[in-house]
Design a protein around this motif. Structure first.
Motif, PDB file in Angstrom:
ATOM      1  N   ARG A  14       0.836  -1.204   0.000  1.00 22.14           N
ATOM      2  CA  ARG A  14       0.000   0.000   0.000  1.00 22.14           C
ATOM      3  C   ARG A  14       0.871   1.256   0.000  1.00 22.14           C
ATOM      4  O   ARG A  14       1.935   1.296   0.599  1.00 22.14           O
ATOM      5  N   PHE A  15       0.377   2.294  -0.663  1.00 21.74           N
ATOM      6  CA  PHE A  15       1.055   3.583  -0.723  1.00 21.74           C
ATOM      7  C   PHE A  15       0.018   4.687  -0.547  1.00 21.74           C
ATOM      8  O   PHE A  15      -1.186   4.453  -0.587  1.00 21.74           O
ATOM      9  N   LEU A 222       5.464   6.970   0.652  1.00 18.95           N
ATOM     10  CA  LEU A 222       5.274   6.577   2.039  1.00 18.95           C
ATOM     11  C   LEU A 222       5.714   7.697   2.965  1.00 18.95           C
ATOM     12  O   LEU A 222       5.185   7.865   4.058  1.00 18.95           O
ATOM     13  N   VAL A 223       6.703   8.476   2.508  1.00 21.23           N
ATOM     14  CA  VAL A 223       7.155   9.659   3.241  1.00 21.23           C
ATOM     15  C   VAL A 223       6.722  10.895   2.459  1.00 21.23           C
ATOM     16  O   VAL A 223       7.081  11.045   1.288  1.00 21.23           O
ATOM     17  N   PRO A 224       5.951  11.803   3.055  1.00 27.51           N
ATOM     18  CA  PRO A 224       5.473  12.999   2.336  1.00 27.51           C
ATOM     19  C   PRO A 224       6.573  14.038   2.174  1.00 27.51           C
ATOM     20  O   PRO A 224       6.709  14.961   2.966  1.00 27.51           O
ATOM     21  N   LYS A 225       7.363  13.899   1.114  1.00 24.95           N
ATOM     22  CA  LYS A 225       8.444  14.835   0.850  1.00 24.95           C
ATOM     23  C   LYS A 225       7.986  15.906  -0.138  1.00 24.95           C
ATOM     24  O   LYS A 225       6.934  15.813  -0.744  1.00 24.95           O
ATOM     25  N   GLY A 226       8.837  16.927  -0.311  1.00 25.25           N
ATOM     26  CA  GLY A 226       8.499  17.990  -1.244  1.00 25.25           C
ATOM     27  C   GLY A 226       7.409  18.895  -0.703  1.00 25.25           C
ATOM     28  O   GLY A 226       6.846  18.665   0.361  1.00 25.25           O
ATOM     29  N   GLU A 261      12.960   9.816  -4.963  1.00 27.53           N
ATOM     30  CA  GLU A 261      13.738   9.756  -3.734  1.00 27.53           C
ATOM     31  C   GLU A 261      13.269   8.542  -2.934  1.00 27.53           C
ATOM     32  O   GLU A 261      12.295   7.873  -3.320  1.00 27.53           O
ATOM     33  N   ASP A 262      13.943   8.259  -1.840  1.00 26.41           N
ATOM     34  CA  ASP A 262      13.544   7.129  -1.010  1.00 26.41           C
ATOM     35  C   ASP A 262      12.102   7.308  -0.529  1.00 26.41           C
ATOM     36  O   ASP A 262      11.763   8.325   0.076  1.00 26.41           O
ATOM     37  N   TYR A 263      11.251   6.337  -0.843  1.00 30.27           N
ATOM     38  CA  TYR A 263       9.850   6.315  -0.404  1.00 30.27           C
ATOM     39  C   TYR A 263       9.039   7.494  -0.945  1.00 30.27           C
ATOM     40  O   TYR A 263       8.031   7.867  -0.351  1.00 30.27           O
ATOM     41  N   PHE A 264       9.476   8.075  -2.055  1.00 36.76           N
ATOM     42  CA  PHE A 264       8.732   9.216  -2.609  1.00 36.76           C
ATOM     43  C   PHE A 264       9.000   9.330  -4.103  1.00 36.76           C
ATOM     44  O   PHE A 264      10.150   9.351  -4.539  1.00 36.76           O
TER      45      PHE A 264
END
Length: 290
Positions: A14-15, A222-226, A261-264
């Motif tokens: 899941r994402f 999975l990680v909310p980047k940006g 990027e990692d997880y994004f």
């Protein structure tokens, strides 16, 4: 209390997914709010800007966009010649609320007295950029002669319309869904664009920059980047809104259309449109034509 969702195997992780876009009305648009004395009124919102100015702007309701998207899924044609809603015995207001339903699984559903499925797709935005008021136009309601078999005079009435060319920043957010579940969300988002509105005319489109880049962003993470490309409702200049959208979309990178990027992952412009179309095609292949 557990979520009630079925466990997924390693092949179906899941994402979180986000869709950010600026939509444009290519013609006058009626998105009804209420009926006053002889006038069908469109939805507007009142707000105070950062400098204290009071504004009233046209509004593209997120809940009504959601309803159009759900109907696009319910009425999508399957290989057998029937509609997807009929195949799963799912409709409005009688939804099936089953986890294997490609409509109810992401959008949620209620089967009164039996089961409830919490939706994991939410909709936001819709406040117009430009400070353009709705316009009133007179229309005529023609009674159906097939029903009453009488020669009746058309009844005149007035209807408000959002003016053409208005920009609407919007967003869709999917929480903890599989790639397969998001494919129905992508299909619904794209298929709903020409069907937005009440009555006729219908339809909006994804706005573009001066360089013909679609104002569209798709995130899978999975990680909310940006930064989130969300436009302040205080902005009334379309050029500023478009510039802000692209600036936020490409942070902290410049002049690229895919940030990995990692997880994004973030897709921007044409790449974002291609990604949504890829998911939508997968929905047709695995659900509608299976």
């Amino acid at each position: 209390m557990t979520t009630g969702l079925d466990k997924t195997d390693a092949k179906s992780p899941r994402f979180h997914f986000d869709i950010y876009a600026i939509l444009e009305g290519s013609q006058e648009l009626y998105f009804g709010d209420e009926v006053q004395v002889n006038v069908n009124v469109v939805e507007t919102v009142k707000l105070s800007t950062k400098d204290g100015q009071s504004l009233e702007k046209c509004y593209l309701s997120p809940t009504k966009r959601r309803g159009v998207e759900r109907r696009c899924l319910l009425w999508s044609p399957v290989k057998t010649g029937e509609l997807l809603g009929d195949k799963y015995k799912c409709g409005i207001p009688k939804t099936c609320a089953k986890q294997n339903c490609p409509i109810c699984a992401p959008y949620g559903a209620l089967d009164p007295g039996k089961s409830t499925l919490i939706g994991r797709v939410t909709h936001g935005g819709g406040v117009a950029v430009q400070d353009l008021y709705p316009v009133d136009k007179q229309r005529a309601m023609h009674p159906s002669r097939l029903v009453n078999q009488k020669d009746e005079t058309p009844v005149p009435f007035k209807r408000q319309y959002n003016q053409p060319g208005i920009l609407y920043p919007v967003s869709n957010h999917a929480l903890s869904v599989t790639d397969q579940e998001f494919s129905s969300v992508a299909y619904a988002f794209l298929d709903a664009l020409p069907r937005i509105g009440s009555g006729n005319p219908k339809g909006i489109s994804i706005a573009e920059t001066a360089n013909q880049i679609p104002l569209l962003v798709v995130d899978r993470y999975l990680v909310p980047k940006g930064k989130r490309p969300v436009i302040s409702p205080s902005i009334t200049d379309s050029e500023i809104a478009i510039t802000d959208f692209m600036r936020l979309a490409q942070y902290p990178h410049l002049n690229i259309d895919h940030i990995h990027e990692d997880y994004f992952d973030r897709w921007i412009g044409d790449k974002a449109l291609e990604k949504l179309q890829e998911y939508a095609a997968n929905f047709v292949k695995t659900v509608l034509q299976a």
